[in-house]
Design a protein around this motif. Sequence first.
Motif, PDB file in Angstrom:
ATOM      1  N   LEU A 115       0.949  -1.074  -0.060  1.00 27.17           N
ATOM      2  CA  LEU A 115      -0.125   0.020   0.011  1.00 27.17           C
ATOM      3  C   LEU A 115       0.883   1.227  -0.125  1.00 27.17           C
ATOM      4  O   LEU A 115       0.659   2.186  -0.674  1.00 27.17           O
ATOM      5  CB  LEU A 115      -1.184   0.049   1.118  1.00 27.17           C
ATOM      6  CG  LEU A 115      -2.124  -0.917   1.259  1.00 27.17           C
ATOM      7  CD1 LEU A 115      -2.855  -0.870   2.511  1.00 27.17           C
ATOM      8  CD2 LEU A 115      -3.012  -0.860  -0.087  1.00 27.17           C
ATOM      9  N   GLY A 116       1.994   1.071   0.836  1.00 27.31           N
ATOM     10  CA  GLY A 116       2.827   2.473   0.855  1.00 27.31           C
ATOM     11  C   GLY A 116       3.304   2.535  -0.792  1.00 27.31           C
ATOM     12  O   GLY A 116       3.795   3.678  -0.952  1.00 27.31           O
ATOM     13  N   ALA A 139       0.826   4.144  -3.032  1.00 25.07           N
ATOM     14  CA  ALA A 139       0.592   5.315  -2.518  1.00 25.07           C
ATOM     15  C   ALA A 139       1.731   6.307  -3.089  1.00 25.07           C
ATOM     16  O   ALA A 139       1.440   7.501  -3.563  1.00 25.07           O
ATOM     17  CB  ALA A 139       0.560   5.600  -1.188  1.00 25.07           C
ATOM     18  N   GLY A 140       3.016   5.815  -2.990  1.00 25.81           N
ATOM     19  CA  GLY A 140       4.192   6.733  -3.339  1.00 25.81           C
ATOM     20  C   GLY A 140       4.186   6.819  -4.909  1.00 25.81           C
ATOM     21  O   GLY A 140       4.492   7.839  -5.496  1.00 25.81           O
ATOM     22  N   SER A 157       1.607   6.706  -6.819  1.00 24.67           N
ATOM     23  CA  SER A 157       0.199   7.808  -7.125  1.00 24.67           C
ATOM     24  C   SER A 157       0.656   9.090  -6.887  1.00 24.67           C
ATOM     25  O   SER A 157       0.299   9.903  -7.756  1.00 24.67           O
ATOM     26  CB  SER A 157      -0.885   7.223  -6.582  1.00 24.67           C
ATOM     27  OG  SER A 157      -0.859   7.439  -5.329  1.00 24.67           O
ATOM     28  N   ALA A 158       1.326   9.312  -5.936  1.00 26.45           N
ATOM     29  CA  ALA A 158       1.630  10.595  -5.584  1.00 26.45           C
ATOM     30  C   ALA A 158       2.717  11.294  -6.542  1.00 26.45           C
ATOM     31  O   ALA A 158       2.653  12.328  -6.768  1.00 26.45           O
ATOM     32  CB  ALA A 158       2.309  10.710  -4.054  1.00 26.45           C
TER      33      ALA A 158
END
Length: 47
Positions: A11-12, A15-16, A18-19
């Motif tokens: 998940l991290g 998220a990274g 996508s950011a």
Amino acid sequence: MSKSIKLLAMLGFVAGLSACGGQQEEEYVVVDPEPISVEPVYTGKYK
């Protein structure tokens, strides 16, 4: 416990990505300035 750690790491990572991956360069438009008008030339008294 290792499954939960792998899930949090996944998940991290997502998220990274996508950011950071969604950034786009800003577009800018260059407009040429209008030419400056030339002052009239003195040609004599009554011309």
